[in-house]
Design an enzyme around this catalytic site. Structure first.
Site, PDB file in Angstrom:
ATOM      1  N   ALA A 238       4.261  51.365  14.893  1.00 48.53           N
ATOM      2  CA  ALA A 238       4.521  50.441  15.996  1.00 48.53           C
ATOM      3  C   ALA A 238       3.372  50.347  17.000  1.00 48.53           C
ATOM      4  CB  ALA A 238       5.818  50.841  16.700  1.00 48.53           C
ATOM      5  N   ALA A 239       3.009  51.463  17.625  1.00 50.32           N
ATOM      6  CA  ALA A 239       1.992  51.407  18.669  1.00 50.32           C
ATOM      7  C   ALA A 239       0.628  51.035  18.102  1.00 50.32           C
ATOM      8  CB  ALA A 239       1.914  52.749  19.401  1.00 50.32           C
TER       9      ALA A 239
ATOM     10  N   ARG B  70      -5.899  39.241  18.463  1.00 50.91           N
ATOM     11  CA  ARG B  70      -5.616  37.953  19.101  1.00 50.91           C
ATOM     12  C   ARG B  70      -6.671  37.607  20.146  1.00 50.91           C
ATOM     13  NH1 ARG B  70      -0.302  40.350  19.487  1.00 50.91           N
ATOM     14  NH2 ARG B  70       1.011  39.581  17.783  1.00 50.91           N
TER      15      ARG B  70
ATOM     16  N   SER C 118       4.048  49.456  10.134  1.00 54.29           N
ATOM     17  CA  SER C 118       4.811  48.515  10.974  1.00 54.29           C
ATOM     18  C   SER C 118       6.270  48.412  10.546  1.00 54.29           C
ATOM     19  CB  SER C 118       4.157  47.128  10.943  1.00 54.29           C
ATOM     20  OG  SER C 118       2.867  47.159  11.493  1.00 54.29           O
TER      21      SER C 118
ATOM     22  N   CYS D 167      13.804  53.495  13.629  1.00 48.41           N
ATOM     23  CA  CYS D 167      15.151  53.523  14.205  1.00 48.41           C
ATOM     24  C   CYS D 167      16.192  52.966  13.241  1.00 48.41           C
ATOM     25  CB  CYS D 167      15.184  52.727  15.509  1.00 48.41           C
ATOM     26  SG  CYS D 167      14.057  53.342  16.782  1.00 48.41           S
TER      27      CYS D 167
ATOM     28  N   ARG E 227      -5.375  39.458   8.510  1.00 45.18           N
ATOM     29  CA  ARG E 227      -5.802  39.165   9.885  1.00 45.18           C
ATOM     30  C   ARG E 227      -7.085  39.920  10.233  1.00 45.18           C
ATOM     31  NH1 ARG E 227      -1.325  39.811  14.111  1.00 45.18           N
ATOM     32  NH2 ARG E 227      -2.580  38.218  15.134  1.00 45.18           N
TER      33      ARG E 227
ATOM     34  N   ASN F 192       6.005  49.789  20.988  1.00 46.22           N
ATOM     35  CA  ASN F 192       5.506  48.421  20.855  1.00 46.22           C
ATOM     36  C   ASN F 192       4.894  47.921  22.162  1.00 46.22           C
ATOM     37  OD1 ASN F 192       6.078  47.015  18.119  1.00 46.22           O
ATOM     38  ND2 ASN F 192       7.896  48.259  18.477  1.00 46.22           N
TER      39      ASN F 192
ATOM     40  N   TRP G  24      35.672  42.123  38.141  1.00 48.25           N
ATOM     41  CA  TRP G  24      34.689  43.133  38.529  1.00 48.25           C
ATOM     42  C   TRP G  24      34.193  43.813  37.254  1.00 48.25           C
ATOM     43  CZ3 TRP G  24      32.392  44.131  43.111  1.00 48.25           C
ATOM     44  CH2 TRP G  24      32.942  43.549  44.242  1.00 48.25           C
TER      45      TRP G  24
ATOM     46  N   ARG H   1      30.908  50.370  43.168  1.00 46.12           N
ATOM     47  CA  ARG H   1      31.772  50.370  44.354  1.00 46.12           C
ATOM     48  C   ARG H   1      32.301  51.776  44.640  1.00 46.12           C
ATOM     49  NH1 ARG H   1      36.250  45.775  43.995  1.00 46.12           N
ATOM     50  NH2 ARG H   1      36.594  46.477  46.136  1.00 46.12           N
TER      51      ARG H   1
END
Length: 460
Positions: free
Chosen positions: A15-16, A26, A45, A49, A76, A313, A442, A450
Site C-alpha cells: 500500500a504505502a 503522476r 498492492s 485487511c 506506468r 495509502n 437523537w 448529551r
C-alpha cells in the site's frame, strides 16, 4: 547517474510503497524520475485487511484483493522487481543492497531519494513448536494462501486461534464459516484489547454465540506436535486445546530491521519516526510510511503504532507528492478502527480509559444503549456507545461502539469530532441526518454526548 534524472528507490511493494510510486509518477515522467521498487513477496498492492474474508469465503478469489498487479505498475514506467529483498541500507553511500530471492544474487542500487515501506511482521513468540507445520501467521497474501492450502489438506476440523485482536477475531469467524471447531486463547481479560473490557465483553458474548470457545486470561506456553511433526495442540499452564491448525492473531510489530541496522531513528514501538511530510527525521532524502512507522496521536499528543491500510495509502500519497516535487503532509491520526463478528459491528476511535490515564488526562465516562433506527421502524437494533470526555473542559477523548447493523460506521462522526477537537457539548448541536429508517431523532452518538455533558457538569 544523470544530473537531470533522479532515481527514487522504494523498499516494499504494497500500500504505502506503491501508492508513493504511483503518485510520484503522476507528478514526474520517466525522463525526470526513474522509479525502482523492491518487493520480496509474490504480490503487490493488495488488501491485507481482506485476507480473513477471503479465507472465510466472503471474497471468492485471491486476486479480488489485488488492486494493481506488478504488470500494471510496470506499464506506468515503474521498475518493480518482485521476489527481491532489500538486505542492507547504506545511507552515507546512498545505496541499497538487494537480493534476488529466486536467483540468489545480490547487487547494489544507488538512489537520490529513498522510500522505506517495509510494513509490519506478525508477532511470533519464541514458543516451543511455534514453527511446526500447521501454525500460521496471516499478514500477506502468501500467508493466506498457505493457510488455505493447510485447511484443504487437513482432515481434522479443530482450529485454535492465539490472540483476540482484530485479526484473531476475524480469523475465528472465518474458520467457523469453514466448518471448524474454533477455540480462541487470549491472554487479555476480554477479546479486542483495543476496547475497554466492559465493551470487549459484548464481543465475547457474540463470539460465544457463534459457537466459538473463548479462553480469556490464558498464556500459551507451547505448541504440541504429533508423531508426524505437525501441530497437535496448544498448551497453556492449565490446559491443552487440540488443534489441527493454529492461527496466530497476536498482533504485529513494525518491520524495521533494515532501518535499525542503518541507524535511522525509531520510536518506543520500534517504528520509524517521521516529520509531517513523512520524511525520516533528520534525513531530507528518505521517507517512510505504512505499518513500519509511528504516527502522532492527535488526541493524546503521543506517537503510536497503528497498522492499517487506510493510513498506509495516505502515507504513500503524501510521500509520492513530496518525492515527486510537490508538497503534502500527514498530520496524524485519532485511532479509528472498525471490525465485525458475524453481524456484530465493533468500532472505536480516540482513547480508551487506559490510554487516557497513561496520557495523564482526567476524564469522565458514560455508556448508553440506543437503537440504529427509530424504535418503531422495522429492523431497529440495539447498540452500546461508550464515550470518554475530559473533565472540566468536556473535550471529547474517545468513543467505542458495539452493536448490530448500522452501528460501526457511526464512529466516523466521533472521529471527525476528535480531529476537530470538539467538546461533547459542541457535539450535541451537530446537524446529523435523520429519518426513521436510519436513526432515532437523537442519534446514538449524540445521546452519549448529551449524557457526557451532564457528567462533565456534575463533576465540576
Amino acid at each position: 547517474m544523470s544530473s537531470t534524472r533522479e532515481r527514487l528507490v522504494i523498499i516494499g511493494g504494497d500500500a504505502a510503497g506503491m501508492s508513493a510510486a504511483s503518485q510520484a509518477r503522476r507528478l514526474k515522467g520517466p525522463d525526470e524520475l526513474e522509479i525502482v521498487a523492491f518487493e520480496r513477496g509474490h504480490f503487490t498492492s493488495y488488501s491485507a485487511c481482506g485476507i480473513p474474508y477471503w479465507v472465510g469465503g466472503d471474497v471468492p478469489e485471491r486476486d479480488d484483493l489485488v488492486a494493481r498487479s506488478p504488470e500494471q505498475h510496470r506499464e506506468r514506467a515503474i521498475d518493480l522487481r518482485m521476489r527481491t529483498e532489500a538486505v542492507r541500507l547504506d545511507v552515507p553511500g546512498r545505496r541499497v543492497l538487494a537480493r534476488d530471492l529466486d536467483a540468489g544474487e545480490e547487487y547494489w542500487t544507488s538512489y537520490d531519494k529513498l522510500v522505506i515501506a517495509t510494513g509490519a511482521r506478525p508477532v511470533r513468540p519464541p514458543l516451543p513448536g511455534i514453527d511446526a507445520p500447521g501454525v500460521h501467521g496471516v499478514q500477506t497474501l502468501g500467508d493466506g494462501q498457505a493457510l488455505l492450502d493447510t485447511l484443504a489438506g487437513t482432515s481434522g476440523r479443530r482450529a485454535v486461534v492465539i490472540g483476540a485482536g482484530y485479526i484473531g477475531v476475524e480469523m475465528a469467524e472465518a474458520l467457523i464459516k469453514r466448518g471448524y471447531e474454533v477455540t480462541v486463547v487470549n491472554r487479555g481479560k476480554e477479546p479486542m484489547a483495543t476496547l475497554d473490557p466492559d465493551m470487549g465483553c459484548l464481543v465475547h458474548d457474540a463470539m460465544t454465540g457463534l459457537g466459538i470457545t473463548m479462553v480469556n486470561g490464558a498464556e500459551v506456553t507451547k505448541i504440541l506436535t504429533g508423531d508426524d511433526g505437525r501441530v497437535a495442540a496448544v498448551a497453556t499452564e492449565d490446559a491443552e486445546y487440540p488443534a489441527d491448525v493454529v492461527v496466530l492473531g497476536i498482533g504485529v510489530r513494525p518491520e524495521t530491521t533494515l532501518a535499525r541496522e542503518a541507524g535511522l531513528p525509531l520510536g518506543a514501538y520500534g517504528g520509524l519516526l517521521t516529520d509531517l511530510a513523512m520524511r525520516v527525521r533528520g534525513y531530507d532524502d528518505i521517507w517512510a510510511g505504512g505499518d513500519c512507522v509511528e504516527v502522532l496521536d492527535l488526541v493524546s499528543g503521543r506517537e503510536r503504532h497503528i497498522a492499517l491500510g487506510t493510513h498506509a495509502n495516505k502515507h504513500g500519497q503524501v510521500i509520492g507528492s513530496n518525492a515527486g516535487g510537490g508538497y503534502a503532509t500527514f498530520p496524524g491520526v485519532v485511532g479509528t478502527a472498525v471490525s465485525k463478528v458475524c453481524d456484530l459491528e465493533i468500532a472505536r476511535t480516540g482513547l480508551r480509559e487506559k490510554d487516557a490515564r497513561a496520557a495523564g488526562l482526567r476524564f469522565v465516562t458514560v455508556t448508553i444503549e440506543s437503537t440504529s433506527r427509530a424504535g418503531y421502524y422495522p429492523g431497529a437494533a440495539l447498540m452500546t456507545v461508550k464515550m470518554l470526555a475530559e473533565r472540566r473542559t468536556g473535550r471529547l477523548l474517545g468513543v467505542q461502539i458495539v452493536g448490530r447493523e448500522g452501528a460501526g460506521k457511526r464512529v466516523d462522526v466521533a472521529a471527525v469530532a476528535l480531529t476537530a477537537q470538539m467538546t461533547v457539548e459542541q457535539m450535541t448541536a451537530l446537524d446529523l441526518g435523520y429519518a426513521p429508517p436510519f436513526s432515532p431523532v437523537w442519534d446514538p452518538v449524540l445521546v452519549a454526548a448529551r449524557k457526557a455533558v451532564a457528567a462533565v457538569r456534575s463533576d465540576r
